[in-house]
Design an enzyme around this catalytic site. Sequence first.
Site, PDB file in Angstrom:
ATOM      1  N   GLU A  70      38.023  31.234  45.181  1.00  0.00           N
ATOM      2  CA  GLU A  70      38.593  32.293  45.999  1.00  0.00           C
ATOM      3  C   GLU A  70      39.505  31.602  47.016  1.00  0.00           C
ATOM      4  O   GLU A  70      39.039  30.687  47.714  1.00  0.00           O
ATOM      5  CB  GLU A  70      37.427  33.011  46.704  1.00  0.00           C
ATOM      6  CG  GLU A  70      37.819  34.339  47.249  1.00  0.00           C
ATOM      7  CD  GLU A  70      36.669  35.037  47.974  1.00  0.00           C
ATOM      8  OE1 GLU A  70      35.492  34.684  47.755  1.00  0.00           O
ATOM      9  OE2 GLU A  70      36.976  35.941  48.769  1.00  0.00           O
ATOM     10  N   ARG A 305      24.091  24.114  42.434  1.00  0.00           N
ATOM     11  CA  ARG A 305      25.203  23.721  43.291  1.00  0.00           C
ATOM     12  C   ARG A 305      24.921  22.351  43.902  1.00  0.00           C
ATOM     13  O   ARG A 305      23.771  21.900  43.959  1.00  0.00           O
ATOM     14  CB  ARG A 305      25.455  24.744  44.397  1.00  0.00           C
ATOM     15  CG  ARG A 305      24.227  25.030  45.249  1.00  0.00           C
ATOM     16  CD  ARG A 305      24.524  26.023  46.355  1.00  0.00           C
ATOM     17  NE  ARG A 305      25.233  25.391  47.452  1.00  0.00           N
ATOM     18  CZ  ARG A 305      26.412  25.795  47.908  1.00  0.00           C
ATOM     19  NH1 ARG A 305      27.020  26.827  47.394  1.00  0.00           N
ATOM     20  NH2 ARG A 305      26.978  25.172  48.928  1.00  0.00           N
ATOM     21  N   LYS A 315      32.664  27.163  52.848  1.00  0.00           N
ATOM     22  CA  LYS A 315      34.012  27.293  53.406  1.00  0.00           C
ATOM     23  C   LYS A 315      33.975  27.965  54.770  1.00  0.00           C
ATOM     24  O   LYS A 315      34.696  27.581  55.679  1.00  0.00           O
ATOM     25  CB  LYS A 315      34.892  28.108  52.444  1.00  0.00           C
ATOM     26  CG  LYS A 315      35.502  27.259  51.345  1.00  0.00           C
ATOM     27  CD  LYS A 315      36.410  28.103  50.456  1.00  0.00           C
ATOM     28  CE  LYS A 315      35.660  28.621  49.263  1.00  0.00           C
ATOM     29  NZ  LYS A 315      36.388  29.541  48.415  1.00  0.00           N
TER      30      LYS A 315
HETATM   31  P1  ATP Z   1      31.910  28.769  49.632  1.00  0.00           P
HETATM   32  O1  ATP Z   1      30.562  29.335  49.880  1.00  0.00           O
HETATM   33  O2  ATP Z   1      32.109  27.423  50.163  1.00  0.00           O
HETATM   34  O3  ATP Z   1      33.028  29.704  49.978  1.00  0.00           O
HETATM   35  P2  ATP Z   1      32.131  29.662  47.015  1.00  0.00           P
HETATM   36  O4  ATP Z   1      31.168  29.499  45.920  1.00  0.00           O
HETATM   37  O5  ATP Z   1      32.161  31.013  47.619  1.00  0.00           O
HETATM   38  O6  ATP Z   1      31.921  28.550  48.076  1.00  0.00           O
HETATM   39  P3  ATP Z   1      34.458  29.809  45.422  1.00  0.00           P
HETATM   40  O7  ATP Z   1      35.846  29.610  45.827  1.00  0.00           O
HETATM   41  O8  ATP Z   1      34.027  31.162  45.026  1.00  0.00           O
HETATM   42  O9  ATP Z   1      33.593  29.284  46.609  1.00  0.00           O
HETATM   43  O10 ATP Z   1      34.005  28.744  44.337  1.00  0.00           O
HETATM   44  C1  ATP Z   1      34.751  28.347  43.227  1.00  0.00           C
HETATM   45  C2  ATP Z   1      33.828  27.666  42.277  1.00  0.00           C
HETATM   46  O11 ATP Z   1      33.257  26.520  42.872  1.00  0.00           O
HETATM   47  C3  ATP Z   1      32.686  28.574  41.863  1.00  0.00           C
HETATM   48  O12 ATP Z   1      32.566  28.527  40.461  1.00  0.00           O
HETATM   49  C4  ATP Z   1      31.498  28.004  42.551  1.00  0.00           C
HETATM   50  O13 ATP Z   1      30.347  28.205  41.795  1.00  0.00           O
HETATM   51  C5  ATP Z   1      31.864  26.529  42.685  1.00  0.00           C
HETATM   52  N1  ATP Z   1      31.195  25.939  43.841  1.00  0.00           N
HETATM   53  C6  ATP Z   1      31.280  26.313  45.123  1.00  0.00           C
HETATM   54  N2  ATP Z   1      30.470  25.572  45.907  1.00  0.00           N
HETATM   55  C7  ATP Z   1      29.858  24.693  45.085  1.00  0.00           C
HETATM   56  C8  ATP Z   1      28.883  23.649  45.279  1.00  0.00           C
HETATM   57  N3  ATP Z   1      28.383  23.357  46.476  1.00  0.00           N
HETATM   58  N4  ATP Z   1      28.486  22.940  44.192  1.00  0.00           N
HETATM   59  C9  ATP Z   1      28.990  23.217  42.977  1.00  0.00           C
HETATM   60  N5  ATP Z   1      29.896  24.178  42.729  1.00  0.00           N
HETATM   61  C10 ATP Z   1      30.325  24.919  43.763  1.00  0.00           C
HETATM   62 MG    MG Z   2      32.712  32.731  46.872  1.00  0.00          MG
END
Ligand code: ATP
Ligand code: MG
Length: 606
Positions: A70, A305, A315
């Site tokens: 995102e 994760r 983020k």
């Molecule tokens: P955040 O909570 O930091 O915003 P998010 O999962 O909401 O992280 P996205 O931009 O939706 O962020 O994530 C893109 C991809 O990265 C998704 O497929 C998510 O599963 C993966 N991802 C995010 N954080 C991690 C993590 N700590 N370890 C492994 N994969 C991750």
């Molecule tokens: Mg997300």
Amino acid sequence: MSASHISQPKTAIATAPEPIKPSNFLRQIIESDLEHGTYAARCWGGSPGDAAHHDGKPDPAKIRTRFPPEPNGYLHIGHAKSICINFGLARDYGGVCHLRFDDTNPEKEDTEYVDSIVDAVRWLGFDWSQPGNDQPYQASDYFEFMYRAAEVLIQAGHAYVDEQTAEEMRLHRGDFGKPGSDSPFRNRSPGENLAKFRAMRAGTYPDGTMVLRAKIDMASPNINLRDPAIYRIRRATHHNTGDTWCIYPMYTYAHPIEDALEQITHSICTLEFEDQRPFYDWLLERLIEGGLLAAPPPRQYEFARLNLTYVITSKRKLASLVSEGKVAGWDDPRMPTIVGLRRRGFTPESLQLFAERIGVTKSDSWIDYATLEGCLREDLETKAYRGMAVLNPVKLVLTNWDEVMGPGHLEPCTQPALPHVPEGTTPPPPRHFTIGKAVWIEREDFEETPPKAYKRLYPGNTVRLKGGYVITCTGCSKDASGSIVEVYAHVIPDTKSGTPGSDRVKVKAAITWVGVADGVAAEVRLYDRLFLDAQPDAGGKDFMASLNPNSLLVRRAVVEPSLAQTLPDQKVQFERHGYFVADRHDHSMQRPVFNLAVGLKDSWGK
Ligand code: ATP
Ligand code: MG
């Protein structure tokens, strides 16, 4: 960071064979799918699209994965893991990995983040472009299809417009022990629902007055199947579609459709989406039944994760560190963002190695920060040119120099830039520097009254100036407050490193130094972990409370000439101190600025 050991660390020569990639559950699933031809008959119309678009065009890619961030912040080390998994699997199995911006939420997204994500993926060494198709995909380009799919669901009796308030909906949802109850709007006719939904799109109703819900089962043990909302009314300007829409799809509805339009085979996400999988499958089955999407549908697989000690990977929380001024920006070298890690001196290879090493599992665990540092050390060991730097300088004067070497004499010295080069490669040219009457040494390398077992300079002790001469300490001078101003020693002629007989005087220590005549003043930024707590935000803890007050120490240092000549972003090893990188933004040869990337050995907590 500790500077308490003198001699060079043992340098492992990189002759170990490339390890065979360890298998994991995702590799096993893909290998089984390839063996059974699960996706062999799949088609690809050259770009994302519905069943008709893909029909009849066999897909040259054996599998399709995707990385769907995102664009609401900068990517972090957790995303790096996901990038390495998704792009790595596509690379290893003759597939393609899509970069897709999951930009269905209009409020938080920004083109600044879109650009930074493109840069981060490329920098990590991955590429999403395919023949005739080099732009990343954007989920918002699929809004029209998502809307059409919603109408098809409504017409088939699989969705309805619900006018309950959010509070009423919550009350009717039930909980883990209690089934939900049907909304009074649940049994409207498809015709009525369609008219309402079209009016929602046309902007007839205020924000939040109604939603479109999938009609599944209010008594399902999986709460995600209790008629989840799939569209909401929200007047917000979207960074891609502007004000075209006043209704937006919910993430759980949008994501499976995005995967299906892109003909993804293996949709890999983190474990928190496990409970969403039944809805993912339900939705795609309905849309395949309706003839909108091509079969076979993508399948979702979940992995644990990345949790890294001393690091937060959210983020939103990282954004608060930036907005509250706790760090200097998203690319502050203490940030676990990809831009931060890069500025800190991490290499794409070190992050790929890290992803490989931590593997992919289905159970949550914490990875020790030292594992990440170890990967960087391992990568830089054979790459980073060596050089000497004095981080806490005090002047050492060789009082007999003029007499035995000649007044004002500067003696040229050379040392290898890389002590070990892989077999079959030509070593880089050696470093050149000079030694004269005065040199800079580390303040902690002299003790007027040495502690027990101290081997460095103290009156009467003999040591080698690394790559230079053997010297015997004679004393020091101090100022009124008792702090040391200069250290004195005698040089022993004919002991220059690399000359015949230079080792006739035995010493117990060699200390690093930089010539006063040719040393270059440099700013050295010593970074340490941003948090003192190993799990700064676990269990809802206030991570701001455990910020490390000493996460940055700036030193006025002196470096040898070869180090000053590095280019921005170049990694070097300051002998005995660690690996450093010339700062991407602030370094210049006239005014060198280095960031500590990682110490030579794991010294945290010791
Ligand atoms: P955040 O909570 O930091 O915003 P998010 O999962 O909401 O992280 P996205 O931009 O939706 O962020 O994530 C893109 C991809 O990265 C998704 O497929 C998510 O599963 C993966 N991802 C995010 N954080 C991690 C993590 N700590 N370890 C492994 N994969 C991750
Ligand atoms: Mg997300």
